[in-house]
Design a protein around this motif. Sequence first.
Motif, PDB file in Angstrom:
ATOM      1  N   LEU A  26     -40.863  37.036 -13.628  1.00 19.72           N
ATOM      2  CA  LEU A  26     -41.776  36.827 -14.764  1.00 19.72           C
ATOM      3  C   LEU A  26     -42.353  35.413 -14.740  1.00 19.72           C
ATOM      4  O   LEU A  26     -43.540  35.215 -15.031  1.00 19.72           O
ATOM      5  CB  LEU A  26     -41.061  37.093 -16.086  1.00 19.72           C
ATOM      6  N   ALA A  27     -41.522  34.424 -14.390  1.00 14.07           N
ATOM      7  CA  ALA A  27     -41.991  33.030 -14.332  1.00 14.07           C
ATOM      8  C   ALA A  27     -43.111  32.889 -13.302  1.00 14.07           C
ATOM      9  O   ALA A  27     -44.119  32.226 -13.558  1.00 14.07           O
ATOM     10  CB  ALA A  27     -40.834  32.101 -14.001  1.00 14.07           C
ATOM     11  N   GLN A  28     -42.928  33.530 -12.170  1.00 15.23           N
ATOM     12  CA  GLN A  28     -43.944  33.456 -11.109  1.00 15.23           C
ATOM     13  C   GLN A  28     -45.214  34.199 -11.533  1.00 15.23           C
ATOM     14  O   GLN A  28     -46.319  33.691 -11.383  1.00 15.23           O
ATOM     15  CB  GLN A  28     -43.383  34.048  -9.824  1.00 15.23           C
ATOM     16  N   GLU A  29     -45.031  35.387 -12.084  1.00 13.97           N
ATOM     17  CA  GLU A  29     -46.182  36.208 -12.465  1.00 13.97           C
ATOM     18  C   GLU A  29     -47.004  35.594 -13.590  1.00 13.97           C
ATOM     19  O   GLU A  29     -48.223  35.707 -13.615  1.00 13.97           O
ATOM     20  CB  GLU A  29     -45.681  37.592 -12.895  1.00 13.97           C
ATOM     21  N   TYR A  30     -46.348  34.906 -14.535  1.00 11.62           N
ATOM     22  CA  TYR A  30     -47.056  34.384 -15.712  1.00 11.62           C
ATOM     23  C   TYR A  30     -47.095  32.856 -15.760  1.00 11.62           C
ATOM     24  O   TYR A  30     -47.376  32.284 -16.815  1.00 11.62           O
ATOM     25  CB  TYR A  30     -46.423  34.949 -16.990  1.00 11.62           C
ATOM     26  N   ASP A  31     -46.788  32.206 -14.632  1.00 10.21           N
ATOM     27  CA  ASP A  31     -46.802  30.744 -14.555  1.00 10.21           C
ATOM     28  C   ASP A  31     -45.980  30.131 -15.694  1.00 10.21           C
ATOM     29  O   ASP A  31     -46.478  29.322 -16.487  1.00 10.21           O
ATOM     30  CB  ASP A  31     -48.249  30.223 -14.586  1.00 10.21           C
ATOM     31  N   ALA A  32     -44.730  30.535 -15.752  1.00  7.52           N
ATOM     32  CA  ALA A  32     -43.814  30.070 -16.794  1.00  7.52           C
ATOM     33  C   ALA A  32     -42.629  29.347 -16.133  1.00  7.52           C
ATOM     34  O   ALA A  32     -42.396  29.507 -14.937  1.00  7.52           O
ATOM     35  CB  ALA A  32     -43.307  31.267 -17.601  1.00  7.52           C
ATOM     36  N   PRO A  33     -41.887  28.571 -16.897  1.00 10.53           N
ATOM     37  CA  PRO A  33     -40.728  27.882 -16.313  1.00 10.53           C
ATOM     38  C   PRO A  33     -39.604  28.870 -15.995  1.00 10.53           C
ATOM     39  O   PRO A  33     -39.463  29.900 -16.657  1.00 10.53           O
ATOM     40  CB  PRO A  33     -40.292  26.915 -17.411  1.00 10.53           C
ATOM     41  N   THR A  34     -38.810  28.536 -14.985  1.00 10.50           N
ATOM     42  CA  THR A  34     -37.638  29.336 -14.683  1.00 10.50           C
ATOM     43  C   THR A  34     -36.424  28.630 -15.295  1.00 10.50           C
ATOM     44  O   THR A  34     -36.475  27.421 -15.545  1.00 10.50           O
ATOM     45  CB  THR A  34     -37.489  29.563 -13.161  1.00 10.50           C
ATOM     46  N   PHE A  35     -35.383  29.379 -15.581  1.00 10.55           N
ATOM     47  CA  PHE A  35     -34.199  28.830 -16.233  1.00 10.55           C
ATOM     48  C   PHE A  35     -33.019  29.752 -15.957  1.00 10.55           C
ATOM     49  O   PHE A  35     -33.203  30.883 -15.505  1.00 10.55           O
ATOM     50  CB  PHE A  35     -34.425  28.673 -17.745  1.00 10.55           C
ATOM     51  N   THR A  36     -31.837  29.259 -16.228  1.00 14.73           N
ATOM     52  CA  THR A  36     -30.617  30.033 -16.036  1.00 14.73           C
ATOM     53  C   THR A  36     -30.481  31.067 -17.147  1.00 14.73           C
ATOM     54  O   THR A  36     -30.649  30.718 -18.328  1.00 14.73           O
ATOM     55  CB  THR A  36     -29.388  29.088 -16.070  1.00 14.73           C
TER      56      THR A  36
END
Length: 175
Positions: A26-36
């Motif tokens: 989802l982070a990659q698809e929507y240009d969002a931050p990744t997190f644990t």
Amino acid sequence: MNTKVSFWLIPSAEDKAFFQKIIDTLAQEYDAPTFTPHVTIYSGEYALDESPSELIEKATQKVQSFSLKVDKLLYTEEFTKTLFVQFHQNSILTRISETIRCSSQKQSNFALNPHLSLIYKHLSEEIKKDLTTSIRLPNSEVFFDEVQAIATSEEVQNRNDVESWTVSCTRKLQS
């Protein structure tokens, strides 16, 4: 400046890998931050002479790894609850949260609402609705076996806030 500490419940390896893949996709698809992947147990201001690891140690003494039952996938307008897995309340989780609250020098009005966020991003209602119907959770419960203390900024409103999080300490729960 990190002025807050949040205590997270971290899924066990298999569940963590499943949710991390969704979060990263989802982070990659929507240009969002990744997190644990995590469930926030408690969050509040901390005193400089306070030890997050001692708070975790006290709150999780004799606590074994446990599961939370999935309620449903939900979404809100809130940045940190864009799209998330809502869990049912759990007495073990409540006890850990209250022990940390009562042991903290600066108690906050944090309200325990067990959920695991899948993305932090302002998205349209239509996209969020589509995501809730397209994401399939393989199990009706998620297992957790670790607690972390995370130093955070006062407010989490954007990617930079998320990317500034740092792990203060980690404690594995007994198996």
